[in-house]
Scaffold this motif. Structure first.
Motif, PDB file in Angstrom:
ATOM      1  N   ILE A  10       0.841  -1.196   0.000  1.00 60.85           N
ATOM      2  CA  ILE A  10       0.000   0.000   0.000  1.00 60.85           C
ATOM      3  C   ILE A  10       0.877   1.247   0.000  1.00 60.85           C
ATOM      4  O   ILE A  10       0.619   2.197  -0.720  1.00 60.85           O
ATOM      5  N   CYS A  11       1.955   1.242   0.784  1.00 62.75           N
ATOM      6  CA  CYS A  11       2.865   2.388   0.842  1.00 62.75           C
ATOM      7  C   CYS A  11       3.530   2.622  -0.508  1.00 62.75           C
ATOM      8  O   CYS A  11       3.651   3.754  -0.959  1.00 62.75           O
ATOM      9  N   VAL A  12       3.974   1.541  -1.169  1.00 60.97           N
ATOM     10  CA  VAL A  12       4.594   1.670  -2.477  1.00 60.97           C
ATOM     11  C   VAL A  12       3.584   2.216  -3.479  1.00 60.97           C
ATOM     12  O   VAL A  12       3.888   3.110  -4.267  1.00 60.97           O
ATOM     13  N   THR A  13       2.338   1.727  -3.444  1.00 57.85           N
ATOM     14  CA  THR A  13       1.299   2.202  -4.351  1.00 57.85           C
ATOM     15  C   THR A  13       1.023   3.686  -4.117  1.00 57.85           C
ATOM     16  O   THR A  13       0.928   4.465  -5.060  1.00 57.85           O
ATOM     17  N   ALA A  14       0.920   4.113  -2.866  1.00 63.17           N
ATOM     18  CA  ALA A  14       0.672   5.519  -2.554  1.00 63.17           C
ATOM     19  C   ALA A  14       1.847   6.377  -3.018  1.00 63.17           C
ATOM     20  O   ALA A  14       1.661   7.456  -3.572  1.00 63.17           O
ATOM     21  N   GLY A  15       3.065   5.895  -2.811  1.00 59.96           N
ATOM     22  CA  GLY A  15       4.246   6.638  -3.251  1.00 59.96           C
ATOM     23  C   GLY A  15       4.290   6.770  -4.762  1.00 59.96           C
ATOM     24  O   GLY A  15       4.610   7.826  -5.299  1.00 59.96           O
ATOM     25  N   THR A  16       3.932   5.697  -5.472  1.00 59.07           N
ATOM     26  CA  THR A  16       3.892   5.735  -6.928  1.00 59.07           C
ATOM     27  C   THR A  16       2.852   6.730  -7.408  1.00 59.07           C
ATOM     28  O   THR A  16       3.095   7.494  -8.339  1.00 59.07           O
ATOM     29  N   PRO A  73       0.444  29.069  10.840  1.00 60.94           N
ATOM     30  CA  PRO A  73      -0.595  28.266  10.199  1.00 60.94           C
ATOM     31  C   PRO A  73      -0.521  26.824  10.713  1.00 60.94           C
ATOM     32  O   PRO A  73       0.517  26.390  11.224  1.00 60.94           O
ATOM     33  N   LEU A  74      -1.606  26.118  10.556  1.00 61.15           N
ATOM     34  CA  LEU A  74      -1.640  24.688  10.841  1.00 61.15           C
ATOM     35  C   LEU A  74      -2.685  24.092   9.906  1.00 61.15           C
ATOM     36  O   LEU A  74      -3.871  24.398  10.025  1.00 61.15           O
ATOM     37  N   ALA A  75      -2.227  23.277   8.942  1.00 58.67           N
ATOM     38  CA  ALA A  75      -3.156  22.766   7.929  1.00 58.67           C
ATOM     39  C   ALA A  75      -2.776  21.365   7.475  1.00 58.67           C
ATOM     40  O   ALA A  75      -1.613  20.958   7.552  1.00 58.67           O
ATOM     41  N   THR A  76      -3.784  20.667   6.996  1.00 59.58           N
ATOM     42  CA  THR A  76      -3.617  19.369   6.362  1.00 59.58           C
ATOM     43  C   THR A  76      -3.531  19.588   4.858  1.00 59.58           C
ATOM     44  O   THR A  76      -4.328  20.334   4.290  1.00 59.58           O
ATOM     45  N   LEU A  77      -2.560  18.946   4.215  1.00 56.38           N
ATOM     46  CA  LEU A  77      -2.408  19.022   2.765  1.00 56.38           C
ATOM     47  C   LEU A  77      -3.091  17.812   2.152  1.00 56.38           C
ATOM     48  O   LEU A  77      -2.823  16.672   2.557  1.00 56.38           O
ATOM     49  N   LEU A  78      -3.964  18.067   1.185  1.00 51.92           N
ATOM     50  CA  LEU A  78      -4.799  17.017   0.597  1.00 51.92           C
ATOM     51  C   LEU A  78      -4.597  16.925  -0.904  1.00 51.92           C
ATOM     52  O   LEU A  78      -4.429  17.942  -1.591  1.00 51.92           O
ATOM     53  N   VAL A  84      -1.889  13.978   2.386  1.00 49.06           N
ATOM     54  CA  VAL A  84      -0.560  13.648   1.869  1.00 49.06           C
ATOM     55  C   VAL A  84       0.536  14.427   2.587  1.00 49.06           C
ATOM     56  O   VAL A  84       1.716  14.246   2.302  1.00 49.06           O
ATOM     57  N   GLY A  85       0.140  15.320   3.501  1.00 47.18           N
ATOM     58  CA  GLY A  85       1.148  16.088   4.206  1.00 47.18           C
ATOM     59  C   GLY A  85       0.525  17.100   5.146  1.00 47.18           C
ATOM     60  O   GLY A  85      -0.672  17.067   5.421  1.00 47.18           O
ATOM     61  N   GLU A  94       5.345  19.774   4.580  1.00 46.94           N
ATOM     62  CA  GLU A  94       5.972  18.463   4.730  1.00 46.94           C
ATOM     63  C   GLU A  94       5.055  17.406   4.141  1.00 46.94           C
ATOM     64  O   GLU A  94       3.868  17.351   4.468  1.00 46.94           O
ATOM     65  N   LEU A  95       5.608  16.562   3.286  1.00 46.86           N
ATOM     66  CA  LEU A  95       4.844  15.466   2.696  1.00 46.86           C
ATOM     67  C   LEU A  95       5.043  14.183   3.492  1.00 46.86           C
ATOM     68  O   LEU A  95       6.025  14.045   4.231  1.00 46.86           O
ATOM     69  N   ALA A  96       4.132  13.245   3.298  1.00 46.47           N
ATOM     70  CA  ALA A  96       4.205  11.948   3.974  1.00 46.47           C
ATOM     71  C   ALA A  96       5.468  11.179   3.585  1.00 46.47           C
ATOM     72  O   ALA A  96       5.899  10.299   4.320  1.00 46.47           O
ATOM     73  N   ASP A  97       6.080  11.525   2.443  1.00 44.98           N
ATOM     74  CA  ASP A  97       7.317  10.849   2.027  1.00 44.98           C
ATOM     75  C   ASP A  97       8.548  11.346   2.793  1.00 44.98           C
ATOM     76  O   ASP A  97       9.658  10.896   2.559  1.00 44.98           O
TER      77      ASP A  97
END
Length: 172
Positions: A10-16, A73-78, A84-85, A94-97
């Motif tokens: 799942i992590c590889v698929t999300a990264g791709t 600021p404080l926000a979720t990146l979508l 995703v970050g 900052e991204l999840a990667d």
């Protein structure tokens, strides 16, 4: 063992998917931006929606009067309604990667209404990690909604959070 393999898959698929989106967004350019916001000569590598808050502190000024002052600021990146970050003080994205950038305001223009935070172009002043943000040199904050808070505050040290949303375009 199966669960660990499935999680890795799942992590590889999300990264791709993230890398694919980085490649597909390249070459996009926002039209009709104010002078200084349009990062001419740069290419968009990623565009993310942000949902979050602008945080304000109640502080006393030199004149002794208190007012609300922007803190961070404080926000979720979508992307496609998936987290995703995150975006936080620095300003930092900052991204999840694991990749991240810190920006410095280079240009700004007013938001659409008096309650919308400014649209911005920020130059990247530092990088961390080798992921999707590793080659980003500028960030645009566009299509802002909300986030401005003004008024008097009675108690120094009080905090107010004001909801906002924006589109962040990452450029190289």
């Amino acid at each position: 063992m199966f669960e660990r393999t499935r999680t890795a898959s799942i992590c590889v698929t999300a990264g791709t998917a993230l890398i694919t989106s980085l490649l597909l967004v390249g070459g996009a350019k926002a039209a009709g931006l104010p002078d200084g916001i349009d990062a001419e000569g740069k290419t968009a590598v990623l565009s993310l929606h942000a949902e979050g808050v602008q945080i304000y502190d109640c502080k006393a000024g030199l004149d002794g009067n208190t007012s609300w002052q922007f803190r961070e600021p404080l926000a979720t990146l979508l992307q496609d309604n998936k987290t995703v970050g995150r975006h936080f003080a620095g300003p930092t994205w900052e991204l999840a990667d694991g990749s991240s950038v810190v920006g410095k305001v280079a240009a700004q223009a007013p938001g659409k209404t008096a309650t919308d935070i400014a649209i911005l172009r920020l130059d990247v002043v530092s990088h961390h990690g080798d992921g999707g943000l590793s080659k980003v040199t500028a960030v645009q904050r566009l299509d802002t909604h909300g986030g401005v808070f003004k008024g008097t505050c009675a108690q120094p040290g009080a905090i107010h959070v004001e909801p906002y949303s924006a589109e962040y375009v990452f450029l190289k």
